[in-house]
Design a protein around this motif. Structure first.
Motif, mmCIF file in Angstrom:
data_model
loop_
_atom_site.group_PDB
_atom_site.id
_atom_site.type_symbol
_atom_site.label_atom_id
_atom_site.label_comp_id
_atom_site.label_asym_id
_atom_site.label_seq_id
_atom_site.Cartn_x
_atom_site.Cartn_y
_atom_site.Cartn_z
ATOM 1 N N VAL A 169 42.384 39.483 35.149
ATOM 2 C CA VAL A 169 41.666 38.526 34.295
ATOM 3 C C VAL A 169 42.056 37.352 34.725
ATOM 4 O O VAL A 169 43.104 36.815 35.147
ATOM 5 C CB VAL A 169 42.158 38.610 32.619
ATOM 6 C CG1 VAL A 169 41.418 37.555 31.957
ATOM 7 C CG2 VAL A 169 41.818 40.181 32.157
ATOM 8 N N GLU A 209 36.782 38.733 33.994
ATOM 9 C CA GLU A 209 37.453 39.983 34.304
ATOM 10 C C GLU A 209 36.829 41.079 35.026
ATOM 11 O O GLU A 209 35.707 41.054 35.216
ATOM 12 C CB GLU A 209 37.306 40.880 32.790
ATOM 13 C CG GLU A 209 38.160 41.783 32.235
ATOM 14 C CD GLU A 209 37.947 42.441 30.932
ATOM 15 O OE1 GLU A 209 38.320 43.366 30.687
ATOM 16 O OE2 GLU A 209 37.257 41.714 30.167
ATOM 17 N N ARG A 232 43.027 46.078 36.957
ATOM 18 C CA ARG A 232 42.286 45.128 36.081
ATOM 19 C C ARG A 232 42.845 43.805 36.283
ATOM 20 O O ARG A 232 44.067 43.455 36.311
ATOM 21 C CB ARG A 232 42.298 45.513 34.322
ATOM 22 C CG ARG A 232 41.739 44.401 33.625
ATOM 23 C CD ARG A 232 41.789 45.341 32.172
ATOM 24 N NE ARG A 232 41.126 44.441 30.986
ATOM 25 C CZ ARG A 232 41.667 43.594 30.612
ATOM 26 N NH1 ARG A 232 43.137 43.411 30.752
ATOM 27 N NH2 ARG A 232 40.976 42.564 29.295
#
Length: 346
Positions: free
Chosen positions: A203, A332, A201
Protein backbone atom coordinates in the motif's frame (compact mmCIF):
# COMPACT_ATOMS: atom_id res chain seq x y z
CA UNK A 1 -16.75 32.87 -24.10
CA UNK A 2 -16.64 31.96 -20.41
CA UNK A 3 -14.14 31.04 -17.72
CA UNK A 4 -13.09 27.42 -17.32
CA UNK A 5 -13.83 27.78 -13.60
CA UNK A 6 -17.52 27.33 -12.93
CA UNK A 7 -19.31 30.29 -11.37
CA UNK A 8 -19.98 28.65 -8.00
CA UNK A 9 -16.26 27.81 -7.66
CA UNK A 10 -15.01 31.34 -8.33
CA UNK A 11 -13.60 33.42 -5.48
CA UNK A 12 -11.53 36.60 -5.09
CA UNK A 13 -8.08 35.89 -6.54
CA UNK A 14 -4.90 36.25 -4.54
CA UNK A 15 -2.90 34.66 -7.38
CA UNK A 16 -2.98 35.96 -10.95
CA UNK A 17 -3.73 34.08 -14.14
CA UNK A 18 -1.08 33.97 -16.84
CA UNK A 19 -3.31 35.86 -19.29
CA UNK A 20 -4.87 39.28 -19.51
CA UNK A 21 -8.63 39.66 -19.34
CA UNK A 22 -8.89 40.39 -23.08
CA UNK A 23 -6.96 37.25 -24.15
CA UNK A 24 -8.48 35.30 -27.06
CA UNK A 25 -7.41 31.63 -27.47
CA UNK A 26 -6.14 30.46 -30.88
CA UNK A 27 -8.72 27.67 -31.24
CA UNK A 28 -11.91 26.62 -29.42
CA UNK A 29 -11.89 24.50 -26.26
CA UNK A 30 -14.36 23.32 -23.63
CA UNK A 31 -14.41 21.87 -20.11
CA UNK A 32 -16.71 19.48 -18.28
CA UNK A 33 -19.40 20.90 -16.03
CA UNK A 34 -20.87 19.11 -13.01
CA UNK A 35 -24.01 19.90 -11.07
CA UNK A 36 -23.37 22.37 -8.26
CA UNK A 37 -24.25 19.67 -5.72
CA UNK A 38 -21.22 17.57 -6.75
CA UNK A 39 -18.38 18.30 -4.32
CA UNK A 40 -16.03 15.38 -4.95
CA UNK A 41 -15.56 12.67 -7.57
CA UNK A 42 -13.96 9.23 -7.55
CA UNK A 43 -11.54 7.95 -10.19
CA UNK A 44 -10.81 4.25 -9.68
CA UNK A 45 -8.14 2.29 -11.59
CA UNK A 46 -8.74 -1.46 -11.16
CA UNK A 47 -5.94 -3.51 -12.71
CA UNK A 48 -5.10 -7.13 -13.45
CA UNK A 49 -1.48 -7.94 -14.27
CA UNK A 50 -0.08 -10.99 -16.09
CA UNK A 51 2.89 -12.05 -18.16
CA UNK A 52 2.79 -14.31 -21.20
CA UNK A 53 -0.03 -15.78 -23.27
CA UNK A 54 -0.53 -18.59 -20.76
CA UNK A 55 -2.07 -16.18 -18.24
CA UNK A 56 -3.78 -13.76 -20.62
CA UNK A 57 -7.09 -15.61 -20.71
CA UNK A 58 -7.23 -15.75 -16.91
CA UNK A 59 -6.41 -12.04 -16.75
CA UNK A 60 -9.24 -11.18 -19.13
CA UNK A 61 -11.65 -13.31 -17.10
CA UNK A 62 -10.53 -11.57 -13.89
CA UNK A 63 -11.10 -8.15 -15.44
CA UNK A 64 -14.57 -9.20 -16.64
CA UNK A 65 -15.40 -10.21 -13.06
CA UNK A 66 -14.30 -6.81 -11.80
CA UNK A 67 -16.45 -5.08 -14.41
CA UNK A 68 -19.46 -7.25 -13.57
CA UNK A 69 -19.25 -5.68 -10.13
CA UNK A 70 -19.69 -2.27 -11.72
CA UNK A 71 -23.28 -3.24 -12.46
CA UNK A 72 -24.19 -3.54 -8.78
CA UNK A 73 -26.09 -0.90 -6.82
CA UNK A 74 -23.97 2.25 -6.40
CA UNK A 75 -21.61 1.17 -9.18
CA UNK A 76 -19.79 3.74 -11.32
CA UNK A 77 -21.54 6.07 -13.74
CA UNK A 78 -18.92 5.39 -16.41
CA UNK A 79 -15.95 3.12 -17.03
CA UNK A 80 -13.32 2.51 -19.69
CA UNK A 81 -11.61 -0.77 -20.57
CA UNK A 82 -7.91 -0.43 -21.29
CA UNK A 83 -4.67 -2.35 -21.86
CA UNK A 84 -1.03 -1.49 -21.32
CA UNK A 85 2.21 -3.44 -21.72
CA UNK A 86 4.68 -2.09 -19.17
CA UNK A 87 8.45 -1.77 -19.38
CA UNK A 88 8.92 -5.23 -17.82
CA UNK A 89 6.75 -6.87 -20.51
CA UNK A 90 3.70 -7.47 -18.29
CA UNK A 91 0.17 -7.08 -19.63
CA UNK A 92 -1.94 -4.74 -17.51
CA UNK A 93 -5.70 -4.91 -18.12
CA UNK A 94 -7.22 -1.90 -16.37
CA UNK A 95 -10.85 -0.85 -15.89
CA UNK A 96 -11.04 2.86 -15.08
CA UNK A 97 -14.27 3.75 -13.28
CA UNK A 98 -15.80 7.09 -12.29
CA UNK A 99 -18.32 8.09 -9.62
CA UNK A 100 -19.74 11.57 -8.97
CA UNK A 101 -20.29 10.72 -5.29
CA UNK A 102 -17.75 9.33 -2.78
CA UNK A 103 -20.69 8.07 -0.73
CA UNK A 104 -21.91 5.89 -3.59
CA UNK A 105 -18.38 4.59 -4.12
CA UNK A 106 -17.92 3.72 -0.45
CA UNK A 107 -21.25 1.87 -0.34
CA UNK A 108 -20.28 -0.02 -3.50
CA UNK A 109 -16.79 -0.87 -2.26
CA UNK A 110 -18.01 -2.05 1.14
CA UNK A 111 -20.88 -4.12 -0.26
CA UNK A 112 -20.68 -7.83 0.51
CA UNK A 113 -20.03 -8.95 -3.06
CA UNK A 114 -17.23 -6.45 -3.77
CA UNK A 115 -15.60 -6.97 -0.37
CA UNK A 116 -15.64 -10.74 -0.88
CA UNK A 117 -14.19 -10.34 -4.37
CA UNK A 118 -11.21 -8.33 -3.08
CA UNK A 119 -10.70 -10.66 -0.10
CA UNK A 120 -10.53 -13.59 -2.51
CA UNK A 121 -7.87 -11.75 -4.52
CA UNK A 122 -5.80 -11.17 -1.36
CA UNK A 123 -5.88 -14.83 -0.37
CA UNK A 124 -5.59 -16.34 -3.85
CA UNK A 125 -2.60 -17.67 -5.80
CA UNK A 126 -3.81 -17.59 -9.41
CA UNK A 127 -0.54 -16.29 -10.83
CA UNK A 128 -1.99 -12.84 -11.48
CA UNK A 129 -1.27 -9.46 -9.97
CA UNK A 130 -4.01 -7.04 -8.95
CA UNK A 131 -4.08 -3.37 -8.07
CA UNK A 132 -6.48 -0.58 -7.32
CA UNK A 133 -5.55 3.07 -7.41
CA UNK A 134 -8.35 5.27 -6.02
CA UNK A 135 -8.37 9.06 -6.39
CA UNK A 136 -11.05 11.24 -4.82
CA UNK A 137 -10.37 14.89 -5.73
CA UNK A 138 -12.69 17.67 -4.66
CA UNK A 139 -14.13 19.70 -7.53
CA UNK A 140 -11.84 22.59 -6.61
CA UNK A 141 -8.82 20.33 -7.21
CA UNK A 142 -9.26 19.05 -10.77
CA UNK A 143 -9.79 20.37 -14.26
CA UNK A 144 -10.77 18.96 -17.63
CA UNK A 145 -10.16 20.12 -21.16
CA UNK A 146 -11.72 18.99 -24.44
CA UNK A 147 -10.43 20.05 -27.86
CA UNK A 148 -13.59 18.67 -29.43
CA UNK A 149 -17.03 20.26 -29.74
CA UNK A 150 -19.31 17.41 -28.74
CA UNK A 151 -17.92 14.35 -26.95
CA UNK A 152 -16.87 13.89 -23.33
CA UNK A 153 -14.33 11.40 -21.99
CA UNK A 154 -13.27 10.12 -18.58
CA UNK A 155 -14.59 12.06 -15.60
CA UNK A 156 -16.43 14.40 -17.97
CA UNK A 157 -18.98 11.66 -18.63
CA UNK A 158 -20.12 11.57 -14.99
CA UNK A 159 -19.91 15.36 -14.73
CA UNK A 160 -22.70 15.23 -17.26
CA UNK A 161 -22.38 18.42 -19.31
CA UNK A 162 -19.89 20.81 -20.81
CA UNK A 163 -19.19 24.53 -20.86
CA UNK A 164 -19.48 26.95 -23.71
CA UNK A 165 -16.13 27.87 -25.28
CA UNK A 166 -13.63 28.80 -22.56
CA UNK A 167 -10.89 31.39 -22.38
CA UNK A 168 -8.13 29.64 -20.38
CA UNK A 169 -6.41 27.46 -22.95
CA UNK A 170 -3.90 27.64 -25.78
CA UNK A 171 -1.05 29.04 -23.66
CA UNK A 172 1.53 27.67 -21.23
CA UNK A 173 0.04 27.75 -17.74
CA UNK A 174 -3.57 27.33 -18.82
CA UNK A 175 -3.79 23.95 -17.08
CA UNK A 176 -3.13 25.59 -13.71
CA UNK A 177 -5.48 28.48 -14.50
CA UNK A 178 -8.37 26.02 -15.05
CA UNK A 179 -8.05 24.52 -11.54
CA UNK A 180 -10.31 26.43 -9.12
CA UNK A 181 -7.86 26.09 -6.22
CA UNK A 182 -5.23 27.98 -8.25
CA UNK A 183 -7.11 31.20 -7.51
CA UNK A 184 -5.66 31.24 -3.99
CA UNK A 185 -3.17 28.35 -3.60
CA UNK A 186 0.21 27.56 -5.25
CA UNK A 187 -0.53 23.82 -4.79
CA UNK A 188 3.07 23.09 -3.80
CA UNK A 189 3.98 19.49 -2.89
CA UNK A 190 4.60 18.47 0.70
CA UNK A 191 5.91 15.19 2.06
CA UNK A 192 7.00 12.00 0.32
CA UNK A 193 5.48 8.76 -0.89
CA UNK A 194 5.22 6.24 1.94
CA UNK A 195 4.90 2.46 1.64
CA UNK A 196 3.51 -0.26 3.89
CA UNK A 197 3.86 -3.83 2.66
CA UNK A 198 3.97 -7.51 3.39
CA UNK A 199 5.12 -10.34 1.12
CA UNK A 200 2.21 -10.02 -1.33
CA UNK A 201 0.43 -6.73 -0.65
CA UNK A 202 1.85 -3.22 -0.85
CA UNK A 203 0.00 0.00 0.00
CA UNK A 204 1.39 3.37 -1.05
CA UNK A 205 0.34 6.60 0.65
CA UNK A 206 0.53 9.64 -1.59
CA UNK A 207 1.81 13.02 -0.44
CA UNK A 208 0.12 16.42 -0.48
CA UNK A 209 -0.57 17.91 -3.92
CA UNK A 210 0.60 14.93 -5.94
CA UNK A 211 -0.70 15.33 -9.50
CA UNK A 212 -2.35 12.76 -11.76
CA UNK A 213 -3.01 13.55 -15.42
CA UNK A 214 -4.94 11.48 -17.94
CA UNK A 215 -4.38 12.79 -21.47
CA UNK A 216 -6.00 11.13 -24.47
CA UNK A 217 -6.42 11.15 -28.20
CA UNK A 218 -9.00 9.63 -30.57
CA UNK A 219 -8.18 9.29 -34.26
CA UNK A 220 -11.07 6.98 -35.20
CA UNK A 221 -12.74 9.59 -37.44
CA UNK A 222 -9.60 10.76 -39.23
CA UNK A 223 -9.02 9.90 -42.85
CA UNK A 224 -6.70 10.65 -45.75
CA UNK A 225 -3.90 13.12 -45.10
CA UNK A 226 -4.90 13.78 -41.50
CA UNK A 227 -4.85 10.07 -40.65
CA UNK A 228 -1.48 9.62 -42.32
CA UNK A 229 0.00 12.60 -40.48
CA UNK A 230 -1.30 11.38 -37.13
CA UNK A 231 -0.10 7.78 -37.49
CA UNK A 232 3.27 8.56 -39.05
CA UNK A 233 4.24 11.82 -37.37
CA UNK A 234 2.14 12.62 -34.32
CA UNK A 235 1.84 9.16 -32.78
CA UNK A 236 5.58 8.33 -32.99
CA UNK A 237 6.45 11.64 -31.29
CA UNK A 238 3.82 11.00 -28.64
CA UNK A 239 5.01 7.44 -28.01
CA UNK A 240 8.64 8.60 -27.66
CA UNK A 241 7.59 11.16 -25.04
CA UNK A 242 5.51 8.61 -23.13
CA UNK A 243 8.36 6.08 -23.11
CA UNK A 244 10.75 8.74 -21.82
CA UNK A 245 8.43 9.47 -18.91
CA UNK A 246 8.00 5.76 -18.22
CA UNK A 247 11.72 4.96 -18.24
CA UNK A 248 13.50 8.20 -17.31
CA UNK A 249 10.84 10.54 -15.97
CA UNK A 250 11.78 10.63 -12.29
CA UNK A 251 14.39 13.42 -12.57
CA UNK A 252 11.67 15.51 -14.27
CA UNK A 253 9.29 14.77 -11.39
CA UNK A 254 7.24 11.97 -13.01
CA UNK A 255 6.73 8.97 -10.71
CA UNK A 256 5.06 6.71 -13.27
CA UNK A 257 3.55 6.79 -16.75
CA UNK A 258 1.31 4.37 -18.63
CA UNK A 259 0.56 4.81 -22.34
CA UNK A 260 -2.71 2.91 -22.68
CA UNK A 261 -5.00 1.57 -25.40
CA UNK A 262 -8.79 1.66 -25.23
CA UNK A 263 -10.57 -1.68 -25.74
CA UNK A 264 -14.18 -2.40 -26.58
CA UNK A 265 -16.36 -4.81 -24.59
CA UNK A 266 -15.06 -7.78 -26.59
CA UNK A 267 -11.42 -6.83 -26.01
CA UNK A 268 -10.74 -5.42 -29.48
CA UNK A 269 -8.49 -2.37 -29.78
CA UNK A 270 -10.13 0.98 -30.47
CA UNK A 271 -8.42 3.85 -32.24
CA UNK A 272 -8.09 5.71 -28.97
CA UNK A 273 -5.12 5.94 -26.61
CA UNK A 274 -4.21 7.94 -23.53
CA UNK A 275 -1.49 8.28 -20.94
CA UNK A 276 -1.91 8.30 -17.18
CA UNK A 277 0.98 9.73 -15.22
CA UNK A 278 1.69 10.59 -11.59
CA UNK A 279 3.82 13.66 -10.81
CA UNK A 280 5.53 15.14 -7.79
CA UNK A 281 3.73 18.44 -8.41
CA UNK A 282 1.92 20.57 -10.93
CA UNK A 283 5.06 22.69 -11.29
CA UNK A 284 7.06 19.61 -12.34
CA UNK A 285 4.43 18.71 -14.94
CA UNK A 286 4.40 22.30 -16.20
CA UNK A 287 8.18 22.44 -16.55
CA UNK A 288 8.28 19.20 -18.55
CA UNK A 289 5.42 20.37 -20.76
CA UNK A 290 6.94 23.76 -21.46
CA UNK A 291 10.61 22.93 -21.88
CA UNK A 292 11.56 19.27 -22.16
CA UNK A 293 12.59 18.21 -25.70
CA UNK A 294 10.21 15.24 -25.69
CA UNK A 295 7.14 17.39 -25.08
CA UNK A 296 8.37 20.26 -27.23
CA UNK A 297 8.52 17.69 -30.06
CA UNK A 298 4.98 16.50 -29.34
CA UNK A 299 3.60 20.04 -29.23
CA UNK A 300 5.58 21.20 -32.26
CA UNK A 301 4.48 18.22 -34.36
CA UNK A 302 0.84 18.82 -33.41
CA UNK A 303 1.02 22.50 -34.32
CA UNK A 304 2.62 21.70 -37.69
CA UNK A 305 -0.21 19.29 -38.46
CA UNK A 306 -2.82 21.87 -37.41
CA UNK A 307 -1.24 24.46 -39.70
CA UNK A 308 -0.90 22.02 -42.57
CA UNK A 309 -4.57 21.11 -42.35
CA UNK A 310 -5.75 24.67 -41.81
CA UNK A 311 -7.07 23.94 -38.33
CA UNK A 312 -9.74 21.52 -39.62
CA UNK A 313 -9.20 18.34 -37.59
CA UNK A 314 -11.27 15.23 -37.01
CA UNK A 315 -8.72 14.14 -34.40
CA UNK A 316 -10.01 14.55 -30.85
CA UNK A 317 -7.97 15.33 -27.75
CA UNK A 318 -8.72 15.79 -24.06
CA UNK A 319 -7.22 15.60 -20.60
CA UNK A 320 -8.13 15.62 -16.92
CA UNK A 321 -5.73 16.80 -14.20
CA UNK A 322 -6.09 16.33 -10.43
CA UNK A 323 -4.02 17.93 -7.66
CA UNK A 324 -4.65 15.62 -4.72
CA UNK A 325 -4.58 15.80 -0.96
CA UNK A 326 -2.71 12.92 0.67
CA UNK A 327 -5.96 11.63 2.16
CA UNK A 328 -7.60 11.51 -1.28
CA UNK A 329 -5.22 8.86 -2.67
CA UNK A 330 -5.07 5.11 -2.13
CA UNK A 331 -2.69 2.84 -4.05
CA UNK A 332 -2.81 -0.90 -3.35
CA UNK A 333 -0.89 -3.66 -5.16
CA UNK A 334 -1.21 -7.42 -4.65
CA UNK A 335 1.27 -9.87 -6.18
CA UNK A 336 2.46 -7.23 -8.69
CA UNK A 337 6.02 -6.86 -9.88
CA UNK A 338 8.16 -4.17 -8.24
CA UNK A 339 7.94 -1.73 -11.15
CA UNK A 340 4.14 -1.47 -11.09
CA UNK A 341 2.57 1.97 -10.70
CA UNK A 342 3.83 3.79 -7.63
CA UNK A 343 5.44 0.64 -6.20
CA UNK A 344 8.63 1.57 -7.97
CA UNK A 345 8.81 4.87 -6.05
CA UNK A 346 7.31 3.99 -2.67
Amino acid sequence: MESAIDKHLMCPRSRNRRIEDDYTPPYPGWVGRADGAVEQVVMGYFGVQSKGEHYLGAACAALRKIMQGFGLVDGPGHHDITHYVDAAGYDNMIAIAYWDSPGSFQRWQSSEQIAQQWNAIESGSDGLGYFREILTPGVERFETFYAMPNDLEGVGVVMGSRSDEIQEHGYWGSMRDRIPLSQTDPMSPRGQLEANSDARRKVIKGHENLVVIRSGQDWSETEGTERDLYLNQMEPALRAGMEFLRDDGLPAGCYSNRYMQHLDASGQRLEKTFSVSHWRSLAHLERWSESHPTHVEIFGTFMKIVQQLGGELKWKGYHEVSVLRAEDQHYEYINCHAGTGLMQRG
